[in-house]
Design a protein around this motif. Structure first.
Motif, PDB file in Angstrom:
ATOM      1  N   VAL A  11       3.111  -7.785   3.357  1.00  0.00           N
ATOM      2  CA  VAL A  11       2.523  -7.420   2.085  1.00  0.00           C
ATOM      3  C   VAL A  11       2.744  -8.564   1.094  1.00  0.00           C
ATOM      4  O   VAL A  11       3.728  -9.298   1.185  1.00  0.00           O
ATOM      5  CB  VAL A  11       3.129  -6.096   1.553  1.00  0.00           C
ATOM      6  CG1 VAL A  11       4.619  -6.254   1.281  1.00  0.00           C
ATOM      7  CG2 VAL A  11       2.407  -5.584   0.331  1.00  0.00           C
ATOM      8  N   LEU A  17       4.542  -0.629   0.014  1.00  0.00           N
ATOM      9  CA  LEU A  17       4.593  -0.120   1.376  1.00  0.00           C
ATOM     10  C   LEU A  17       5.344   1.202   1.360  1.00  0.00           C
ATOM     11  O   LEU A  17       6.190   1.416   0.490  1.00  0.00           O
ATOM     12  CB  LEU A  17       5.330  -1.073   2.330  1.00  0.00           C
ATOM     13  CG  LEU A  17       4.607  -2.321   2.847  1.00  0.00           C
ATOM     14  CD1 LEU A  17       5.567  -3.162   3.670  1.00  0.00           C
ATOM     15  CD2 LEU A  17       3.391  -1.946   3.669  1.00  0.00           C
ATOM     16  N   VAL A 110       9.785  -5.622   7.293  1.00  0.00           N
ATOM     17  CA  VAL A 110       9.007  -5.746   6.065  1.00  0.00           C
ATOM     18  C   VAL A 110       9.041  -7.206   5.644  1.00  0.00           C
ATOM     19  O   VAL A 110      10.111  -7.783   5.470  1.00  0.00           O
ATOM     20  CB  VAL A 110       9.581  -4.850   4.948  1.00  0.00           C
ATOM     21  CG1 VAL A 110       8.879  -5.140   3.619  1.00  0.00           C
ATOM     22  CG2 VAL A 110       9.448  -3.389   5.316  1.00  0.00           C
TER      23      VAL A 110
END
Length: 114
Positions: A11, A17, A110
């Protein structure tokens, strides 16, 4: 008992998220549900946790940006992450404590990068 985490990905800074983690198997009376994260070369740190009473605790670095919640009927814990920063990049792990035993799921990566 298995913990299945999902929702990680790539991202851009400022993006959002939502992580999910579902506990399955012979698990009863879940008390604490939590998210930890571990960046490369660093220790695993608590990000947020939620008690059976729905009391929550957050790391200072994520306060006001991340929200932890739980669905007891589904034995699932969520982590809504907003205003993500590059320093949030890490493997995120879910953890639950039930009956005095702590269970861990596999990490979900992530990555916050432009």
């Amino acid at each position: 008992v298995q913990l299945q985490a999902s929702g990680g990905g790539l991202v851009q800074p400022g993006g959002s998220l939502r992580l999910s983690c579902a506990a399955s198997g012979d698990i009863l009376n879940i008390n604490i549900m939590a998210w930890y994260r571990q960046a490369p070369g660093k220790q695993r740190d608590l990000v947020a946790r939620i008690f059976g009473s729905n009391t929550t605790n957050y790391a200072e670095s994520v306060k006001g940006r991340f929200t932890i919640s739980r669905d007891n009927a589904k034995n699932t814990v969520y982590l809504q992450m907003n205003s993500l920063k590059p320093e949030d990049t890490a493997d995120y792990y879910c953890s639950v404590k039930a009956g005095g035993v702590v269970y861990w799921g596999k990490g979900t990566l992530v990555t916050v990068s432009s």
